[in-house]
Write a protein that holds these residues in place. Sequence first.
Motif, mmCIF file in Angstrom:
data_model
loop_
_atom_site.group_PDB
_atom_site.id
_atom_site.type_symbol
_atom_site.label_atom_id
_atom_site.label_comp_id
_atom_site.label_asym_id
_atom_site.label_seq_id
_atom_site.Cartn_x
_atom_site.Cartn_y
_atom_site.Cartn_z
ATOM 1 N N LYS A 185 17.051 -4.561 -14.539
ATOM 2 C CA LYS A 185 16.380 -5.727 -13.975
ATOM 3 C C LYS A 185 14.887 -5.445 -13.806
ATOM 4 O O LYS A 185 14.472 -4.345 -13.424
ATOM 5 N N ILE A 186 14.043 -6.460 -14.092
ATOM 6 C CA ILE A 186 12.585 -6.352 -13.971
ATOM 7 C C ILE A 186 12.125 -7.265 -12.835
ATOM 8 O O ILE A 186 12.504 -8.438 -12.782
ATOM 9 N N ILE A 187 11.324 -6.716 -11.940
ATOM 10 C CA ILE A 187 10.812 -7.457 -10.790
ATOM 11 C C ILE A 187 9.302 -7.569 -10.890
ATOM 12 O O ILE A 187 8.598 -6.556 -10.999
ATOM 13 N N TYR A 188 8.779 -8.809 -10.846
ATOM 14 C CA TYR A 188 7.332 -9.006 -10.695
ATOM 15 C C TYR A 188 7.026 -8.949 -9.207
ATOM 16 O O TYR A 188 7.685 -9.606 -8.396
ATOM 17 N N THR A 189 6.014 -8.161 -8.826
ATOM 18 C CA THR A 189 5.856 -7.877 -7.403
ATOM 19 C C THR A 189 4.433 -7.459 -7.062
ATOM 20 O O THR A 189 3.613 -7.203 -7.947
ATOM 21 N N GLN A 190 4.177 -7.383 -5.752
ATOM 22 C CA GLN A 190 2.895 -6.897 -5.246
ATOM 23 C C GLN A 190 3.123 -5.787 -4.223
ATOM 24 O O GLN A 190 4.139 -5.765 -3.534
ATOM 25 N N PHE A 191 2.154 -4.869 -4.168
ATOM 26 C CA PHE A 191 2.063 -3.940 -3.044
ATOM 27 C C PHE A 191 1.069 -4.552 -2.067
ATOM 28 O O PHE A 191 -0.052 -4.909 -2.460
ATOM 29 N N LEU A 192 1.453 -4.667 -0.810
ATOM 30 C CA LEU A 192 0.628 -5.325 0.194
ATOM 31 C C LEU A 192 0.081 -4.319 1.192
ATOM 32 O O LEU A 192 0.676 -3.263 1.422
ATOM 33 N N ASN A 193 -1.060 -4.666 1.797
ATOM 34 C CA ASN A 193 -1.541 -3.886 2.940
ATOM 35 C C ASN A 193 -1.037 -4.536 4.228
ATOM 36 O O ASN A 193 -0.269 -5.514 4.183
ATOM 37 N N THR A 194 -1.442 -4.005 5.363
ATOM 38 C CA THR A 194 -0.898 -4.504 6.633
ATOM 39 C C THR A 194 -1.336 -5.930 6.932
ATOM 40 O O THR A 194 -0.734 -6.602 7.773
ATOM 41 N N ARG A 195 -2.372 -6.424 6.243
ATOM 42 C CA ARG A 195 -2.810 -7.815 6.413
ATOM 43 C C ARG A 195 -2.151 -8.734 5.384
ATOM 44 O O ARG A 195 -2.488 -9.920 5.317
ATOM 45 N N ALA A 196 -1.248 -8.188 4.568
ATOM 46 C CA ALA A 196 -0.606 -8.901 3.459
ATOM 47 C C ALA A 196 -1.607 -9.249 2.372
ATOM 48 O O ALA A 196 -1.356 -10.139 1.560
ATOM 49 N N GLY A 197 -2.726 -8.533 2.354
ATOM 50 C CA GLY A 197 -3.605 -8.584 1.195
ATOM 51 C C GLY A 197 -2.985 -7.798 0.064
ATOM 52 O O GLY A 197 -2.141 -6.916 0.278
ATOM 53 N N ILE A 198 -3.398 -8.103 -1.167
ATOM 54 C CA ILE A 198 -2.736 -7.552 -2.346
ATOM 55 C C ILE A 198 -3.459 -6.292 -2.818
ATOM 56 O O ILE A 198 -4.611 -6.353 -3.246
ATOM 57 N N GLU A 199 -2.784 -5.171 -2.729
ATOM 58 C CA GLU A 199 -3.340 -3.895 -3.167
ATOM 59 C C GLU A 199 -3.000 -3.593 -4.629
ATOM 60 O O GLU A 199 -3.696 -2.819 -5.279
ATOM 61 N N ALA A 200 -1.914 -4.168 -5.131
ATOM 62 C CA ALA A 200 -1.530 -3.948 -6.523
ATOM 63 C C ALA A 200 -0.659 -5.105 -6.971
ATOM 64 O O ALA A 200 0.095 -5.686 -6.172
ATOM 65 N N ASP A 201 -0.751 -5.435 -8.260
ATOM 66 C CA ASP A 201 0.026 -6.511 -8.866
ATOM 67 C C ASP A 201 0.725 -5.896 -10.075
ATOM 68 O O ASP A 201 0.075 -5.551 -11.067
ATOM 69 N N VAL A 202 2.034 -5.728 -10.001
ATOM 70 C CA VAL A 202 2.739 -4.889 -10.967
ATOM 71 C C VAL A 202 4.078 -5.511 -11.351
ATOM 72 O O VAL A 202 4.556 -6.458 -10.716
ATOM 73 N N THR A 203 4.673 -4.963 -12.400
ATOM 74 C CA THR A 203 6.088 -5.220 -12.671
ATOM 75 C C THR A 203 6.841 -3.905 -12.485
ATOM 76 O O THR A 203 6.330 -2.833 -12.810
ATOM 77 N N VAL A 204 8.051 -4.019 -11.959
ATOM 78 C CA VAL A 204 8.885 -2.847 -11.666
ATOM 79 C C VAL A 204 10.223 -3.025 -12.372
ATOM 80 O O VAL A 204 10.928 -4.013 -12.145
ATOM 81 N N THR A 205 10.555 -2.078 -13.236
ATOM 82 C CA THR A 205 11.815 -2.118 -13.979
ATOM 83 C C THR A 205 12.720 -1.004 -13.487
ATOM 84 O O THR A 205 12.306 0.166 -13.420
ATOM 85 N N ARG A 206 13.942 -1.357 -13.147
ATOM 86 C CA ARG A 206 14.898 -0.314 -12.735
ATOM 87 C C ARG A 206 15.520 0.289 -13.987
ATOM 88 O O ARG A 206 16.302 -0.364 -14.686
ATOM 89 N N LEU A 207 15.180 1.532 -14.255
ATOM 90 C CA LEU A 207 15.668 2.212 -15.454
ATOM 91 C C LEU A 207 17.012 2.893 -15.237
ATOM 92 O O LEU A 207 17.783 3.080 -16.175
#
Length: 814
Positions: free
Chosen positions: A520-542
């Motif tokens: 499964k592939i997930i489009y996702t973000q890494f957030l900081n404590t303010r819910a600002g976006i630190e990273a915009d990535v896709t994550v695939t479970r291999l």
Amino acid sequence: MPTLPSHARVVIIGGGVIGCSVAYHLAKLGWTDVVLLERKQLTSGTTWHAAGLIAQLRATANMTRLAKYSQELYGSLEDETGVATGFKRVGSITVALTEERRAELSRSAGMARAFGVEIEEISPDEIKNRYAHLNIAGVTGGVYLPKDGQGDPANIALALAKGARMNGAVVAERTKVTGVNRAGRRVQSVDWEQGGEQGTMTCDMIVNCAGMWGHEVGRMAGVNVPLHACEHFYIVTEAISGLTQMPVLRVPDECAYYKEDAGKILLGAFEPHAKPWAMQGIPENFEFDQLPEDFDHFEPILEAAVERMPMLAEAGIHTFFNGPESFTPDDAYHLGLAPEMDNVWVAAGFNSIGIQSAGGAGMALSQWMDGGEKPFDLGDVDISRMQPFQGNKTYLFERSKETLGLLYADHFPFRQKATARGVRRTPFHQHLLDQGAVMGELAGWERANWFADEGQTPAYEYSWKRQNFFGNVAAELAAIRTNVGMYDMSSFGKIRVEGRDATAFMNYVGGGDYDVPVGKIIYTQFLNTRAGIEADVTVTRLSETTYLVVTPAATRLADQTWMQRHQGQFNVVITDVTAGEGVLAVMGPNSRKLLEKVSPADFSNDTNPFGTAQDIEIGMGLARVHRVTYVGELGWEVYMSSDMAGHVFETLHAAGHDMGLKLCGMHMMDAARMEKGFRHFGHDITCEDHVLEAGLGFAVKTDKPDFIGRNAVLRKREAGLERRLVQFKLTDPEPLLYHNEPVVRDGEVVGYLSSGGYGHHLGAAIGMGYVPCKGESVADLLASDFEIDVMGTRVRAEAQLKPFYDPQSARVKV
């Protein structure tokens, strides 16, 4: 000399204007035990000979914010410290000698209006009225900024140092840092030498403010600080009778700037081919030193200046000055927490704009250090944008020849660096060149930006109008939208996260739900404590214990560092595997047909639905295909080990020949993603943009019990949005958008475009930008009349929150 303490909360290395500013702002925040160590005297590196030009407008909103802060600070420092800074708001004029430069200045004026900077576009005659000494022959126009200024660089630094001392900081001159002692990812102490005496000071952290010594000090501290010194020239005339205070004048088309000071004229230059200095290191005894004159090098600038400012022909030269300044590979300074260490901060490499930047940079860094998070988006200058190889001295030597001159070169859209190229190449590099690829460079990677037609010169011809690749990109996008296209995505970062706690770790560091089936592939973000976006990535479970995080090429290091800094007690291993796999994106309504020609695998929705990956045979090799898209069409990203990359490319290219397969570049991908409303990290989404206001709430799963930023997401949902990311399409197909154009709502400027481009399939320029909407419904917002300011002309725009192309995303799931 002050007595040095045995311990400091922070040791600042370097006593130029930057180090003094950092010390001043930390002390102002109430930090005690702040110690600044300067190897010789304060300002004795490059600060003392800076020209002292203080401008407000920079290339982005936050860089402008920092420059404006510097001005305001310098205007009040004398009252606070009693040290005269020489700051005067004399205004500035920048003139254009070509229509292309005039277009650039006109666009910068629009940007200034969006950023709240007072600016006026002026005609050649109006320029002459404000600067009577100027020969306006060939001048096509200009801009006037009344609040720009100039100051005394050394005294600004000394005022900051005094302010730091007044608030308890220790500032020690003639004290050289001779060593930095580390344990793991933390500095423990620094060794110092002062007048023959030696000692060691323990510390909680250090800040590298060493200017052109920043690269060397970085190596001592185990961090990469890419910068190189270049010779920088200016002359100062004898006193000129009757010369009164004048605005700062810039004539970038002649590489020159002019400053009146005490009845004299300072003429400086940013020549197109610079002279790197001190390849073998800066001399140990360097202090307030000048470099040898090179009149032959400066003469072309001077000859043009005498024509432009005839009174220079009569004025004697009082001083011919040559001194070093440090330049970075991308002409942006380095600020922030170094990715290699957890308590080493950097503020260095200011590219000859250190005086105007110092106040804001010191303020921003001190707030970051104090609060533990960036106070606002600093991605333009964040040290983590630099790649490890960019510390290579040969690379820096070659690149610095160009970067000095780029300050005054035309800042055309899509302009590529010409020096120090070819360092990082994907496995398909030669294959693409053989097919007419025109390469651009990002993070050192050579990437095919567009493909030249047969008989077309495969090179950029820059302009603010439609550039020579406009039609090529249109054809590439047409293939993606109607048939099938293929492009190289190998430069995108690939980070493996594996271990028994991999799922728990990903669920903590990211906003999505990663406890999903393998594949499964997930489009996702890494957030900081303010819910600002630190990273915009896709994550695939291999596998049960392994994930692949795919990031933009430019942010791979920053995104990996973010994960490592939040690893805590999770049992995971985080590894960069970018170079291990080549990636070809096969996209378009006929992409399934092409893959079925080269592989026995099942690419149907039943077996390989959107958002899943599977291992396949392809040609005679093996690959893994991810069914995702950044262009809004049916398609797959094909991952193969680098050793098989050439074979896979040749197999796909040959099979696609009869189908009309078209090779495509990054410019096409950007046009397609904008038509589809996909966000671009660093432009549309940053660490200060709330994930909900960015329209990405669908990717955040708050039913998880704990992840970074969860509480801020819940608070925003309760309180309501204050702004929304809106998509715009111009109703006139002719104007072009790039970014930073003002957004006008019902006649009032309310923001600016975070990104802009041309939607070839839609037939008009498109953009995105945040619009304030506190207390408003979506219907209220979209009922407004919107315009985009393009070079002073307001162009009507359609506005919507859903994508203009395939808003239901039906095409990606067929």
